[in-house]
Design a protein around this motif. Structure first.
Motif, PDB file in Angstrom:
ATOM      1  N   ALA A  43      -4.128   5.302  -7.044  1.00  0.00           N
ATOM      2  CA  ALA A  43      -3.043   4.782  -8.052  1.00  0.00           C
ATOM      3  C   ALA A  43      -3.345   5.569  -9.530  1.00  0.00           C
ATOM      4  O   ALA A  43      -2.619   5.657 -10.025  1.00  0.00           O
ATOM      5  CB  ALA A  43      -2.716   3.575  -7.814  1.00  0.00           C
ATOM      6  N   GLU A  44      -4.484   5.088  -9.816  1.00  0.00           N
ATOM      7  CA  GLU A  44      -4.890   5.551 -11.137  1.00  0.00           C
ATOM      8  C   GLU A  44      -4.947   6.798 -11.175  1.00  0.00           C
ATOM      9  O   GLU A  44      -4.489   7.550 -12.277  1.00  0.00           O
ATOM     10  CB  GLU A  44      -6.437   5.063 -11.371  1.00  0.00           C
TER      11      GLU A  44
ATOM     12  N   SER B 266      -7.298  15.000  -1.566  1.00  0.00           N
ATOM     13  CA  SER B 266      -7.060  16.450  -2.331  1.00  0.00           C
ATOM     14  C   SER B 266      -5.940  17.107  -1.955  1.00  0.00           C
ATOM     15  O   SER B 266      -4.866  17.660  -2.796  1.00  0.00           O
ATOM     16  CB  SER B 266      -8.127  17.129  -2.484  1.00  0.00           C
ATOM     17  N   GLU B 267      -5.850  17.457  -0.580  1.00  0.00           N
ATOM     18  CA  GLU B 267      -4.880  18.242  -0.069  1.00  0.00           C
ATOM     19  C   GLU B 267      -3.239  17.592   0.110  1.00  0.00           C
ATOM     20  O   GLU B 267      -2.526  18.270  -0.301  1.00  0.00           O
ATOM     21  CB  GLU B 267      -5.275  18.362   1.536  1.00  0.00           C
ATOM     22  N   ARG B 268      -3.314  16.311   0.407  1.00  0.00           N
ATOM     23  CA  ARG B 268      -1.994  15.675   0.634  1.00  0.00           C
ATOM     24  C   ARG B 268      -1.554  14.933  -0.694  1.00  0.00           C
ATOM     25  O   ARG B 268      -0.129  15.172  -0.822  1.00  0.00           O
ATOM     26  CB  ARG B 268      -2.118  14.565   1.725  1.00  0.00           C
ATOM     27  N   LEU B 269      -2.522  14.518  -1.456  1.00  0.00           N
ATOM     28  CA  LEU B 269      -1.681  13.872  -2.518  1.00  0.00           C
ATOM     29  C   LEU B 269      -2.102  14.349  -3.885  1.00  0.00           C
ATOM     30  O   LEU B 269      -1.681  13.967  -4.962  1.00  0.00           O
ATOM     31  CB  LEU B 269      -2.312  12.367  -2.466  1.00  0.00           C
ATOM     32  N   GLY B 270      -2.952  15.323  -3.907  1.00  0.00           N
ATOM     33  CA  GLY B 270      -3.343  15.905  -5.192  1.00  0.00           C
ATOM     34  C   GLY B 270      -4.303  15.137  -5.939  1.00  0.00           C
ATOM     35  O   GLY B 270      -4.288  15.334  -7.123  1.00  0.00           O
ATOM     36  N   VAL B 271      -4.910  14.219  -5.181  1.00  0.00           N
ATOM     37  CA  VAL B 271      -5.981  13.380  -5.738  1.00  0.00           C
ATOM     38  C   VAL B 271      -7.524  13.597  -5.788  1.00  0.00           C
ATOM     39  O   VAL B 271      -7.713  13.765  -4.507  1.00  0.00           O
ATOM     40  CB  VAL B 271      -5.597  11.956  -5.328  1.00  0.00           C
TER      41      VAL B 271
ATOM     42  N   GLY C 281      -8.737  -1.756  -0.761  1.00  0.00           N
ATOM     43  CA  GLY C 281      -7.860  -2.106  -1.731  1.00  0.00           C
ATOM     44  C   GLY C 281      -8.456  -1.110  -3.037  1.00  0.00           C
ATOM     45  O   GLY C 281      -7.646  -0.695  -3.959  1.00  0.00           O
ATOM     46  N   GLY C 282      -9.769  -0.995  -3.226  1.00  0.00           N
ATOM     47  CA  GLY C 282     -10.562  -0.201  -4.008  1.00  0.00           C
ATOM     48  C   GLY C 282     -10.027   1.186  -4.199  1.00  0.00           C
ATOM     49  O   GLY C 282      -9.823   1.926  -5.130  1.00  0.00           O
TER      50      GLY C 282
ATOM     51  N   MET D  25       0.865  -1.301  -0.224  1.00  0.00           N
ATOM     52  CA  MET D  25       0.023   0.008   0.043  1.00  0.00           C
ATOM     53  C   MET D  25       1.024   1.244  -0.109  1.00  0.00           C
ATOM     54  O   MET D  25       1.869   1.310   0.847  1.00  0.00           O
ATOM     55  CB  MET D  25      -0.867  -0.090   1.159  1.00  0.00           C
ATOM     56  N   ASP D  26       0.488   2.437  -0.787  1.00  0.00           N
ATOM     57  CA  ASP D  26       0.987   3.568  -0.881  1.00  0.00           C
ATOM     58  C   ASP D  26       1.232   4.161   0.771  1.00  0.00           C
ATOM     59  O   ASP D  26       0.284   4.156   1.376  1.00  0.00           O
ATOM     60  CB  ASP D  26       0.250   4.541  -1.372  1.00  0.00           C
TER      61      ASP D  26
END
Length: 88
Positions: A70-71, A44-49, A63-64, A1-2
């Motif tokens: 990751a995607e 959003s804040e930490r990973l820009g996702v 896992g989902g 896991m990341d």
């Protein structure tokens, strides 16, 4: 896991480490609807996702969520790659 995702789940959302298994659904992991909202903001804040609460709920498991992150991170990297200065 990341490791960054795992840190968010453990430190920020205070999920028990034993519950962070890829197959664990949100209830098994100890996540309620408020945790999903908070996770959306933290990603959003930490990973820009950018992932909406509905997208996270559709992921159904830890896992989902990991796959979704990751995607999205892969898409971010692809979009930020310069095209050699040429325009299409």
């Amino acid at each position: 896991m990341d490791s960054q995702l795992k840190k968010i789940l453990l430190t920020d959302l205070k999920l028990p480490e034993a519950a962070i298994e890829a197959h664990a659904n949100f209830e098994e992991a100890g996540m309620d609807s408020l945790a999903i909202v908070e996770l959306s903001l933290l990603l959003s804040e930490r990973l820009g996702v950018n992932a909406t609460e509905d997208e996270l709920l559709d992921a159904k498991t830890i896992g989902g969520i990991e796959t979704l992150v990751a995607e999205r991170r892969g898409m971010s990297c692809q979009h930020s790659t310069p095209s050699g200065g040429r325009q299409a």
